[in-house]
Design an enzyme around this catalytic site. Structure first.
Site, PDB file in Angstrom:
ATOM      1  N   ARG B  51       0.836  -1.202   0.000  1.00 25.32           N
ATOM      2  CA  ARG B  51       0.000   0.000   0.000  1.00 25.32           C
ATOM      3  C   ARG B  51       0.874   1.257   0.000  1.00 25.32           C
ATOM      4  O   ARG B  51       0.571   2.231  -0.672  1.00 25.32           O
ATOM      5  CB  ARG B  51      -0.924   0.000   1.222  1.00 25.32           C
ATOM      6  CG  ARG B  51      -2.169  -0.874   1.045  1.00 25.32           C
ATOM      7  CD  ARG B  51      -3.218  -0.602   2.109  1.00 25.32           C
ATOM      8  NE  ARG B  51      -2.782  -0.964   3.461  1.00 25.32           N
ATOM      9  CZ  ARG B  51      -2.878  -2.206   3.967  1.00 25.32           C
ATOM     10  NH1 ARG B  51      -3.387  -3.188   3.240  1.00 25.32           N
ATOM     11  NH2 ARG B  51      -2.460  -2.464   5.183  1.00 25.32           N
ATOM     12  N   LYS B 104      26.644 -10.826   2.516  1.00 31.47           N
ATOM     13  CA  LYS B 104      28.034 -11.246   2.772  1.00 31.47           C
ATOM     14  C   LYS B 104      28.106 -12.455   3.681  1.00 31.47           C
ATOM     15  O   LYS B 104      29.016 -13.270   3.563  1.00 31.47           O
ATOM     16  CB  LYS B 104      28.847 -10.108   3.368  1.00 31.47           C
ATOM     17  CG  LYS B 104      28.358  -9.609   4.727  1.00 31.47           C
ATOM     18  CD  LYS B 104      28.120  -8.121   4.711  1.00 31.47           C
ATOM     19  CE  LYS B 104      27.030  -7.765   5.705  1.00 31.47           C
ATOM     20  NZ  LYS B 104      26.425  -6.467   5.474  1.00 31.47           N
ATOM     21  N   GLU B 128      28.389  -8.940  -6.222  1.00 30.69           N
ATOM     22  CA  GLU B 128      29.190  -7.713  -6.147  1.00 30.69           C
ATOM     23  C   GLU B 128      28.780  -6.860  -4.948  1.00 30.69           C
ATOM     24  O   GLU B 128      29.627  -6.226  -4.311  1.00 30.69           O
ATOM     25  CB  GLU B 128      29.024  -6.906  -7.444  1.00 30.69           C
ATOM     26  CG  GLU B 128      29.828  -5.631  -7.530  1.00 30.69           C
ATOM     27  CD  GLU B 128      31.325  -5.882  -7.550  1.00 30.69           C
ATOM     28  OE1 GLU B 128      31.840  -6.407  -8.548  1.00 30.69           O
ATOM     29  OE2 GLU B 128      31.993  -5.563  -6.542  1.00 30.69           O
ATOM     30  N   VAL B 131      30.277  -7.047  -0.959  1.00 34.12           N
ATOM     31  CA  VAL B 131      31.501  -6.409  -0.473  1.00 34.12           C
ATOM     32  C   VAL B 131      31.668  -5.050  -1.147  1.00 34.12           C
ATOM     33  O   VAL B 131      31.638  -4.956  -2.375  1.00 34.12           O
ATOM     34  CB  VAL B 131      32.759  -7.257  -0.781  1.00 34.12           C
ATOM     35  CG1 VAL B 131      33.979  -6.673  -0.059  1.00 34.12           C
ATOM     36  CG2 VAL B 131      32.564  -8.718  -0.411  1.00 34.12           C
ATOM     37  N   GLY B 133      29.900  -2.176  -1.296  1.00 31.30           N
ATOM     38  CA  GLY B 133      28.841  -1.318  -1.830  1.00 31.30           C
ATOM     39  C   GLY B 133      29.001  -1.114  -3.322  1.00 31.30           C
ATOM     40  O   GLY B 133      29.118  -2.088  -4.071  1.00 31.30           O
ATOM     41  N   GLY B 186      21.277   7.068   8.307  1.00 31.35           N
ATOM     42  CA  GLY B 186      20.972   5.850   7.561  1.00 31.35           C
ATOM     43  C   GLY B 186      22.185   4.997   7.251  1.00 31.35           C
ATOM     44  O   GLY B 186      22.128   4.084   6.433  1.00 31.35           O
ATOM     45  N   ASP B 200      31.142  -7.984  10.467  1.00 34.32           N
ATOM     46  CA  ASP B 200      30.784  -7.637   9.093  1.00 34.32           C
ATOM     47  C   ASP B 200      32.033  -7.622   8.205  1.00 34.32           C
ATOM     48  O   ASP B 200      32.053  -8.236   7.135  1.00 34.32           O
ATOM     49  CB  ASP B 200      30.108  -6.262   9.093  1.00 34.32           C
ATOM     50  CG  ASP B 200      29.751  -5.784   7.706  1.00 34.32           C
ATOM     51  OD1 ASP B 200      28.643  -6.099   7.236  1.00 34.32           O
ATOM     52  OD2 ASP B 200      30.594  -5.106   7.069  1.00 34.32           O
ATOM     53  N   LYS B 204      33.292 -10.135   4.941  1.00 29.42           N
ATOM     54  CA  LYS B 204      33.702  -9.589   3.641  1.00 29.42           C
ATOM     55  C   LYS B 204      35.139  -9.990   3.323  1.00 29.42           C
ATOM     56  O   LYS B 204      35.467 -10.316   2.175  1.00 29.42           O
ATOM     57  CB  LYS B 204      33.544  -8.071   3.647  1.00 29.42           C
ATOM     58  CG  LYS B 204      32.083  -7.622   3.689  1.00 29.42           C
ATOM     59  CD  LYS B 204      31.963  -6.130   4.015  1.00 29.42           C
ATOM     60  CE  LYS B 204      30.506  -5.674   3.931  1.00 29.42           C
ATOM     61  NZ  LYS B 204      30.341  -4.291   4.462  1.00 29.42           N
TER      62      LYS B 204
END
Lengths: 356, 356
Positions: B51, B104, B128, B131, B133, B186, B200, B204
């Site tokens: 919606r 990752k 791609e 790792v 961005g 963000g 993280d 990677k």
């Protein structure tokens, strides 16, 4: 379910040209751990060079027909220049070979029709080595950033000129002395006019404009300012502003007005910037995308070993999937190349200023 | 001679997950000029999200079976986490879809068997976005530098931690305040433990070790030092030496002793270096090759739009040749991961010194 068609035999490679780049490729391909097999070398001086550099199991020739009629899977073109390289690449594709080339002049002029021919033949034409040496900028723009809309490219694309300019910067020597030094180190050809004058960078920039913007650009129409008149005094003038001088290639494309602004020129760059810190025969590029912002890449831009890395990477990509279809790009000529009122900006473009 | 199999219809894409990354991908795929067709979106909150973000011609579901039984060519996995993402990627490949993922954790743990499954199915698995961005490091290492022998990788791989550290550097604020600031922009998840702690970046780095060295590395065994205790005082101590602090991921592989040295840690870096100048949620990497020397790459490492660039580039690569065979890498576990006596060096590694 498809099985790997390459488990049965090694990819067979024929090499055209045994100069700086070709001999570096040959050494890598004949090393102990290579998954490739160098089968043939074509060189005008095949007879003498064969004696100086014998490789087991490799046959030498000076006749292109021997290559075209061979069972090579991939032909590596490392002779340079337009003629006969263009014909030989075309003939190799027609003969069913995939082709890897380091030839920026051929790709800048005939890349699109040769790629279309390769696709029709179900073969590949790869040219990572044509731009940026070992710096994988062709893949970065053509594939890695294919998901973005690229709006601008700024780059040092000629390692010879960068070696010359950064040598003047470091030592205060004359341009002639810096050219001789670059020649002695193997970074410069006997004739450096195409490097300093910008023809080499213009050809590479035309290739990047095709990859990034889909434009068919005549490299000879890109405005260029030569670096041949740069002297130590120019660097001395730039230094108080924390600036230095680099040969920069710039392209930006306004998709609404269909206007391409492109040039190659020596410009002021901030000494602390990516370009100011690029010294010796290095290349560097900043690619500006609408979604990803600035992506930077830098690395060895000249030299046989670095160029061989790009060539062998291309051979590996072909060997991974000899049946891959790489569709030719659809290039357009429907754009305006801005040639008058072009302003060669300093970089970063904070103030409009012609460097020299 | 093969014709282009994609001239007849657009590549159909199904999307798993409508969070930050998924919604950015959906916006790009439903833009006017896209050559792709977004057909389905799976999300746990499909009913409400549909919606809030209606797309013409797109059906929403919360059932994976709807995706597996659809006629989508490519499934984009953007839900993150290990479970159920791993199963869903596997099921999509079994169902004959190609898969693009930003995950990752899944690729670090199950990348090799999933790639082998994809190759057996004659489909592709591309990652791609897992790792770096928008920084195309997976292609740079896996393809562009495939012609070199990579010996070391140094990289900032976690955009969140880099945003936090460079914020403390710039403002002298507390780590908690910097984390809240990154969350507000963000760049950080609600729980930043995996970012600051190094999990993280370890995942990677394990992926890059597979691509660069052919090693099957258990990410959880890579030595890591957390950044959670870094404070403004640490930056104040570094500043007089023209240094700053960054979370660096390092890997080097000695092929003679079969020894991998890998770690993730906050280390001193020269403020003027590539890493010192990397601020905000940027990523940067230096890849050292035996033949090409140092190749650098940097760019936006976090954010929906940047990650979507990588994902859409992967979709484009699949759409270019849906029949491409991408053989799975042959990874070895026959190596030693150095876990004791690991020295976390400053960078450039001029002096051995633990930063914190």
């Amino acid at each position: 379910v498809r099985s790997d068609p390459f488990s049965s035999r090694r990819c067979r490679v024929a090499l055209l040209g045994f100069g700086t780049v070709g001999s570096a490729v040959a050494r890598r391909l004949t090393a102990a751990d290579t998954p490739f097999q160098l089968t043939q070398i074509l060189d005008r001086g095949a007879a003498q060079k064969q004696r100086a550099a014998p490789f087991a199991g490799v046959s030498w020739t000076s006749q292109i027909e021997d290559i075209l009629l061979s069972d090579a899977d991939v032909v590596v073109e490392a002779i340079g220049g337009i003629d006969p390289a263009t014909d030989w690449i075309r003939s190799a594709l027609v003969a069913g070979k995939s082709v890897v080339t380091a030839n920026k002049q051929v790709i800048a002029r005939q890349g699109a029709p040769l790629l279309a021919l390769a696709a029709r033949q179900g073969r590949q034409l790869r040219f990572e080595a044509a731009v940026g040496g070992a710096m994988p900028i062709v893949r970065a723009i053509g594939e890695g950033l294919a998901g973005d809309r690229i709006v601008a490219i700024d780059a040092i694309l000629n390692g010879t000129t960068n070696a010359v300019l950064s040598q003047i910067e470091a030592t205060g020597c004359s341009l002639d002395a810096a050219v001789r030094s670059a020649q002695a180190r193997g970074y410069a050809e006997a004739d450096s006019a195409a490097d300093l004058g910008g023809d080499d960078a213009r050809a590479k920039l035309a290739i990047l404009c095709a990859l990034a913007f889909g434009l068919r650009v005549d490299a000879s129409r890109i405005p260029a300012v030569s670096c041949a008149a740069i002297a130590a005094a120019d660097f001395a003038r730039a230094r108080p502003r924390d600036a230095t001088i680099r040969q920069l290639a710039h392209a930006d494309y306004d998709r609404r007005s269909l206007t391409l602004t492109a040039w190659v020129a020596p410009v002021d760059v901030s000494a602390a910037s990516l370009f100011g810190r690029t010294v010796g025969p290095q290349n560097a590029a900043l690619i500006t995308g609408e979604y990803s912002g600035e992506i930077g890449i830098f690395g060895a831009g000249a030299g046989g070993a670095a160029t061989a890395v790009a060539i062998i990477g291309d051979i590996a990509a072909i060997a991974r999937d000899r049946a891959a279809i790489v569709p030719a790009p659809a290039l357009t000529s429907n754009f305006i190349l801005k040639t008058s009122d072009v302003v060669f900006q300093t970089w970063p473009p904070v103030a409009v200023e012609v460097a020299c």
